[in-house]
Design an enzyme around this catalytic site. Structure first.
Site, PDB file in Angstrom:
ATOM      1  N   GLY A   1      44.588  51.805  34.976  1.00 45.80           N
ATOM      2  CA  GLY A   1      43.411  51.672  35.820  1.00 45.80           C
ATOM      3  C   GLY A   1      43.467  52.693  36.931  1.00 45.80           C
ATOM      4  O   GLY A   1      43.740  53.873  36.701  1.00 45.80           O
ATOM      5  N   ALA A   2      43.242  52.260  38.171  1.00 42.57           N
ATOM      6  CA  ALA A   2      43.199  53.196  39.296  1.00 42.57           C
ATOM      7  C   ALA A   2      44.572  53.802  39.583  1.00 42.57           C
ATOM      8  O   ALA A   2      44.753  55.018  39.519  1.00 42.57           O
ATOM      9  CB  ALA A   2      42.647  52.496  40.526  1.00 42.57           C
TER      10      ALA A   2
ATOM     11  N   ASN B   1      46.474  39.443  52.287  1.00 40.45           N
ATOM     12  CA  ASN B   1      45.709  39.415  51.037  1.00 40.45           C
ATOM     13  C   ASN B   1      44.957  38.102  50.840  1.00 40.45           C
ATOM     14  O   ASN B   1      43.747  38.108  50.602  1.00 40.45           O
ATOM     15  CB  ASN B   1      46.622  39.711  49.848  1.00 40.45           C
TER      16      ASN B   1
ATOM     17  N   ASN C   1      52.357  44.985  42.444  1.00 43.21           N
ATOM     18  CA  ASN C   1      52.425  44.336  43.745  1.00 43.21           C
ATOM     19  C   ASN C   1      53.125  42.989  43.638  1.00 43.21           C
ATOM     20  O   ASN C   1      53.149  42.364  42.579  1.00 43.21           O
ATOM     21  CB  ASN C   1      51.016  44.123  44.311  1.00 43.21           C
TER      22      ASN C   1
ATOM     23  N   LYS D   1      57.236  44.964  52.108  1.00 45.12           N
ATOM     24  CA  LYS D   1      55.837  45.124  51.709  1.00 45.12           C
ATOM     25  C   LYS D   1      55.155  43.762  51.557  1.00 45.12           C
ATOM     26  O   LYS D   1      54.010  43.561  51.987  1.00 45.12           O
ATOM     27  CB  LYS D   1      55.753  45.895  50.404  1.00 45.12           C
TER      28      LYS D   1
ATOM     29  N   SER E   1      43.312  44.213  48.647  1.00 42.80           N
ATOM     30  CA  SER E   1      42.956  44.321  47.220  1.00 42.80           C
ATOM     31  C   SER E   1      42.419  43.011  46.660  1.00 42.80           C
ATOM     32  O   SER E   1      41.562  43.010  45.777  1.00 42.80           O
ATOM     33  CB  SER E   1      44.174  44.781  46.416  1.00 42.80           C
TER      34      SER E   1
ATOM     35  N   GLU F   1      45.938  38.792  42.078  1.00 41.06           N
ATOM     36  CA  GLU F   1      47.388  38.739  41.861  1.00 41.06           C
ATOM     37  C   GLU F   1      48.031  37.629  42.679  1.00 41.06           C
ATOM     38  O   GLU F   1      49.122  37.796  43.223  1.00 41.06           O
ATOM     39  CB  GLU F   1      48.009  40.086  42.233  1.00 41.06           C
TER      40      GLU F   1
END
Length: 413
Positions: A87-88, A292, A182, A284, A353, A365
């Protein structure tokens, strides 16, 4: 002596990293033991930070290396790659590897695949606004790929199980499987040591299916920081960030990870080798597990969540719980909660995201980003009431999107 290298990268996970390493006077092998620590308040790219590791030898072995020679031909060695879930991020990374001379195949689906096949490549718009068509092979099945040297999994955690049976079609004896995802990965406890060694994370790998299917000796972890999105089928826009820290699960500096790092660097990425990939995953994750879900639930951006007093209190509480959970696993995070929040605020008006997914009607996710943290809190007996509440609300929102096949957006009146 100590050399501090600083570089700044804004990403979809809103982290700014500081890479530091010790160049020992008695052993230059320390050059290979680079630790990446998230320091959100540091700016500026050191002009000499183009290469942070030295070259290695054959990719196929996981034996530790103590080589201190200058980069050899491995820095320009051509390997065969398959980006699973192009994908991206996968499309961007694959395109940059292909541009640098690597043999890359993108594995994609539906309209995105069709567009790339028609164009005979993928269009990449750079962060400066320029764009180019990168010739690259794109296919829809693993049977069309064959065996490759490196399999890069850029699928979201919940998308791996449906393709699990076909993945071995890509493997030869020494194929490396690199995870570029992620949240907490299915292999988290492999090489971890202690009472949870080798345990599957049920929230991201029910019944340990992935753990059994992929030999853990193949795995190299990578933490993706580039921000990119699909502007149209077959077209990727790279917003910012070129940081791809990577490492062996046991922290060793091996020839294969040195080789991959050198290839990434030649392709224009910053690819420091980590001696503690789990520590960096938690750094992270500290922001991911708060911003998120909160962003998706409240349809809010980072600049607001990290400065509005009520949300700051909520974020601080969740982060403090996460620090305690990591500590229960023997991990001390190299950044304070306050600096983490301040760093997020500096990123500005950015949509997490998960909020982007919710607005597009896509599954999030949630399992890897926060449900896995709740699972580990339970395993370690660490109280996490704030994280549990955020997790429950985010799972309910995700269920609403999936069950009703709806997109949820905020519209101005």
């Amino acid at each position: 002596s100590c050399l501090l290298l600083k570089f700044r990268t804004h990403t979809s996970q809103f982290n700014i990293f500081c890479a530091s390493f010790i160049v020992g006077q008695e052993t230059m092998a320390a050059q290979s033991r680079l630790s990446v620590l998230s320091k959100h308040l540091l700016d500026g790219l050191h002009p000499g930070c183009d290469r942070v590791v030295i070259g290695g030898s054959a990719i196929g072995t996981a034996a530790a290396s103590s080589s201190t020679d200058a980069p050899t031909s491995t820095a320009t060695k051509t390997l065969s790659w398959c980006i699973v879930g192009a994908g991206a991020i996968g499309g961007f990374v694959g395109a940059e590897l292909a541009r640098s001379g690597q043999d890359v195949t993108l594995l994609a689906r539906t309209g995105h695949l069709k567009a790339m096949q028609q164009k005979k490549g993928i269009v990449v718009e750079a962060s400066n606004g320029s764009e180019m068509l990168v010739p690259i092979r794109a296919v829809g099945t693993m049977d069309e790929v064959g065996k490759v040297d490196v399999v890069v999994i850029t699928l979201k955690a919940h998308q791996i199980l449906p393709v699990l049976d076909d993945l071995p079609k890509l493997f030869h004896d020494e194929t490396v499987v690199m995870t570029m995802q992620n949240g907490l990965p299915w292999w988290y406890f492999v090489g971890h040591g202690g009472q949870f060694e080798g345990r599957a994370l049920e929230s991201v790998d029910p019944n340990g299916q992935i753990l059994r299917a992929i030999d853990t000796k193949r795995i190299v972890g990578c933490i993706p920081y580039p921000a990119a999105h699909l502007r149209a089928p077959g077209e990727v826009t790279h917003t910012e960030g070129r940081l791809l820290p990577l490492g062996e699960l046991d922290g060793k500096i091996t020839p294969r990870v040195q080789t991959i790092s050198a290839i990434f660097e030649k392709a224009g990425f910053k690819a420091p080798i980590l001696d503690s990939i789990r520590t960096n995953l938690w750094v992270k994750l500290l922001g991911n597990l708060c911003f998120n879900p909160l962003g998706a639930l409240a349809h809010s951006t980072l600049d607001v969540m990290a400065t509005f007093p009520p949300s700051v209190d909520l974020v601080r509480s969740a982060m403090e719980e996460a620090v305690a959970i990591a500590k229960a696993l023997g991990i001390t995070l190299p950044i304070t909660v306050e600096k983490r929040i301040q760093g997020a605020a500096r990123v500005g008006k950015h949509k997490p995201s998960t909020l982007q997914d919710i607005e597009l009607g896509k599954s999030t996710e949630v399992d890897a980003l926060i449900v896995a943290v709740v699972e580990i809190a339970g395993l370690t007996g660490t109280p996490a009431p704030t994280i549990r509440t955020l997790s429950a609300c985010m799972q309910l929102l995700n269920k609403t999107v999936e069950d009703n096949k709806v997109a949820i957006r905020a519209f101005k009146l």
